[in-house]
Design a protein around this motif. Structure first.
Motif, PDB file in Angstrom:
ATOM      1  N   THR A 100       0.844  -1.196   0.000  1.00  6.78           N
ATOM      2  CA  THR A 100       0.000   0.000   0.000  1.00  6.78           C
ATOM      3  C   THR A 100       0.879   1.246   0.000  1.00  6.78           C
ATOM      4  O   THR A 100       2.082   1.169   0.237  1.00  6.78           O
ATOM      5  N   SER A 101       0.249   2.389  -0.234  1.00  6.13           N
ATOM      6  CA  SER A 101       1.002   3.648  -0.222  1.00  6.13           C
ATOM      7  C   SER A 101       0.783   4.359   1.112  1.00  6.13           C
ATOM      8  O   SER A 101      -0.185   4.066   1.825  1.00  6.13           O
ATOM      9  N   PHE A 102       1.641   5.293   1.399  1.00  8.81           N
ATOM     10  CA  PHE A 102       1.543   6.064   2.640  1.00  8.81           C
ATOM     11  C   PHE A 102       0.169   6.750   2.707  1.00  8.81           C
ATOM     12  O   PHE A 102      -0.508   6.720   3.740  1.00  8.81           O
ATOM     13  N   ALA A 175      -0.287  14.547  -4.653  1.00 10.07           N
ATOM     14  CA  ALA A 175      -0.119  14.125  -3.259  1.00 10.07           C
ATOM     15  C   ALA A 175       0.417  12.709  -3.132  1.00 10.07           C
ATOM     16  O   ALA A 175       1.031  12.356  -2.125  1.00 10.07           O
ATOM     17  N   LEU A 177       2.491   9.374  -4.886  1.00  8.49           N
ATOM     18  CA  LEU A 177       3.333   8.792  -5.941  1.00  8.49           C
ATOM     19  C   LEU A 177       2.637   7.584  -6.569  1.00  8.49           C
ATOM     20  O   LEU A 177       2.613   7.426  -7.787  1.00  8.49           O
ATOM     21  N   ALA A 179      -0.531   6.900  -6.740  1.00 13.44           N
ATOM     22  CA  ALA A 179      -1.683   7.295  -7.556  1.00 13.44           C
ATOM     23  C   ALA A 179      -1.192   7.773  -8.922  1.00 13.44           C
ATOM     24  O   ALA A 179      -1.791   7.462  -9.948  1.00 13.44           O
ATOM     25  N   GLN A 193      11.067  -5.507   0.915  1.00 14.76           N
ATOM     26  CA  GLN A 193      11.433  -4.463   1.860  1.00 14.76           C
ATOM     27  C   GLN A 193      12.484  -4.962   2.841  1.00 14.76           C
ATOM     28  O   GLN A 193      12.363  -6.060   3.375  1.00 14.76           O
ATOM     29  N   ARG A 221      12.784  -0.103   0.054  1.00 12.30           N
ATOM     30  CA  ARG A 221      11.747  -0.844  -0.692  1.00 12.30           C
ATOM     31  C   ARG A 221      12.115  -0.875  -2.167  1.00 12.30           C
ATOM     32  O   ARG A 221      12.363   0.168  -2.773  1.00 12.30           O
ATOM     33  N   SER A 236      13.738   4.933   3.028  1.00 16.98           N
ATOM     34  CA  SER A 236      12.951   5.739   3.958  1.00 16.98           C
ATOM     35  C   SER A 236      13.511   5.653   5.371  1.00 16.98           C
ATOM     36  O   SER A 236      14.205   4.696   5.708  1.00 16.98           O
ATOM     37  N   TYR A 238      11.761   5.887   9.108  1.00 15.23           N
ATOM     38  CA  TYR A 238      10.513   6.008   9.865  1.00 15.23           C
ATOM     39  C   TYR A 238      10.829   6.208  11.342  1.00 15.23           C
ATOM     40  O   TYR A 238      11.746   5.586  11.872  1.00 15.23           O
TER      41      TYR A 238
HETATM   42  C1  16G Z   1       5.003   3.942   1.204  1.00 15.97           C
HETATM   43  C2  16G Z   1       6.262   3.251   0.735  1.00 15.97           C
HETATM   44  C3  16G Z   1       7.044   4.014  -0.290  1.00 15.97           C
HETATM   45  C4  16G Z   1       6.131   4.552  -1.381  1.00 15.97           C
HETATM   46  C5  16G Z   1       5.045   5.371  -0.760  1.00 15.97           C
HETATM   47  C6  16G Z   1       4.084   5.935  -1.778  1.00 15.97           C
HETATM   48  C7  16G Z   1       7.044   2.125   2.833  1.00 15.97           C
HETATM   49  C8  16G Z   1       8.173   1.862   3.733  1.00 15.97           C
HETATM   50  N1  16G Z   1       7.219   2.935   1.811  1.00 15.97           N
HETATM   51  O1  16G Z   1       5.242   4.878   2.171  1.00 15.97           O
HETATM   52  O2  16G Z   1       7.994   3.139  -0.857  1.00 15.97           O
HETATM   53  O3  16G Z   1       6.876   5.340  -2.289  1.00 15.97           O
HETATM   54  O4  16G Z   1       4.300   4.559   0.130  1.00 15.97           O
HETATM   55  O5  16G Z   1       3.154   6.748  -1.077  1.00 15.97           O
HETATM   56  O6  16G Z   1       6.009   1.590   3.057  1.00 15.97           O
HETATM   57  P1  16G Z   1       2.248   7.824  -1.758  1.00 15.97           P
HETATM   58  O7  16G Z   1       1.510   7.151  -2.871  1.00 15.97           O
HETATM   59  O8  16G Z   1       1.370   8.315  -0.681  1.00 15.97           O
HETATM   60  O9  16G Z   1       3.130   8.907  -2.313  1.00 15.97           O
END
Ligand code: 16G
Length: 262
Positions: A100-102, A175, A177, A179, A193, A221, A236, A238
């Motif tokens: 999943t994404s952040f 907002a 990456l 998406a 990871q 990752r 990253s 955390y």
């Molecule tokens: C997560 C991922 C990261 C990814 C990001 C995209 C981990 C440690 N990392 O945080 O690799 O680039 O999500 O998030 O889980 P975003 O779509 O909100 O930008």
């Protein structure tokens, strides 16, 4: 916290560390007390005047040390009521089985996400980026570096590298990456990871609002497309006081072992 306060500030008076400016000695003393749990989140610090008297230093010196710690998010000042040890964020549990994404992770918890850009653009790749992303000669790398903030608490610093062919306009991702990658059918479907423990250096600690040297998780990752090609290489950091990574484990039988045999 009067016993704790006495211990922190009288140490400075009794055993000053020669060569180090006094405000820095005081700053280190307070940081160490927070790190070791001698004073905890929400505890009030004595007044500037009391600290100055206990440590036998000037109020100007005390103010400088305290302001430094407020800037780094270790202490907070509330108008009219004094200076306190900053409270820790609620811990976030993150499953290690879903890619999943952040943004998705935080939205699921009802938290508001925001990012502070640290760097974004196209660059000549490092040897590591060439190797991991499998870049051809002359190919550029897109870098997206962000401080990820949930409900106003900085939780992680993410430094992502992708081929410029996959992400030709890193400034235009908006907002999320993932998406943005989804829109061009480049969203990863699998990732590996690697998580290790580190102590934060000055710069990252400052960004995350914690004391330098604080424990944190370094996560690397590497994500893949369905074709097996690497699409993302992200390093990253955390916050160790905010994150629990949780993995579900099942009893695995060794190859050819149907169970029951010794
Ligand atoms: C997560 C991922 C990261 C990814 C990001 C995209 C981990 C440690 N990392 O945080 O690799 O680039 O999500 O998030 O889980 P975003 O779509 O909100 O930008």
């Amino acid at each position: 916290m009067s016993d704790g306060a006495d211990a922190i500030f009288s140490t400075l008076r009794q055993s000053p560390r020669g060569g180090m400016p006094l405000y820095l000695q005081l700053r280190r003393g307070i940081e160490e007390a927070v790190r070791s749990g001698l004073i905890g989140p929400g505890d009030a610090l004595p007044s500037e005047r009391d600290i100055a008297a206990m440590a036998d230093i000037s109020r100007v010196t005390v103010r400088k040390a305290v302001q430094d710690l407020v800037k780094d998010g270790i202490l907070v000042q509330r108008h009219g009521s004094g200076t306190f040890v900053a409270s820790r964020p609620e811990r976030v549990e993150q499953s290690l089985s879903q890619l999943t994404s952040f943004t998705e992770d935080m939205a699921r918890r009802g938290m508001t996400v925001r990012s502070q850009w640290l760097e974004r653009g196209l660059y000549a790749p490092s040897p590591e980026e060439i190797m991991v992303l499998g870049l051809g000669s002359g190919e550029q790398v897109a870098r997206v570096e962000r401080l990820r903030i949930a409900d106003d608490t900085p939780l992680a610093i993410e430094r992502a590298s992708l081929s410029a062919r996959v992400l030709p306009d890193p400034a235009g991702i908006g907002a999320s990456l993932y998406a943005a990658l989804q829109r061009t059918a480049n969203r990863p479907v699998r990732a590996v990871q690697r998580i290790s423990a580190i102590n934060l250096g000055q710069t990252d600690a400052h960004l995350l609002g914690v004391a330098p040297g604080s424990a944190s998780l370094r996560i690397e990752r590497i994500s893949y497309l369905a074709s097996g090609k690497v699409v993302e290489f992200t390093r990253s950091v955390y916050r160790g006081d905010a994150y629990d990574f949780v993995a579900e484990l099942r009893l695995g039988l060794a190859d050819g072992d149907a169970g029951g045999r010794a």
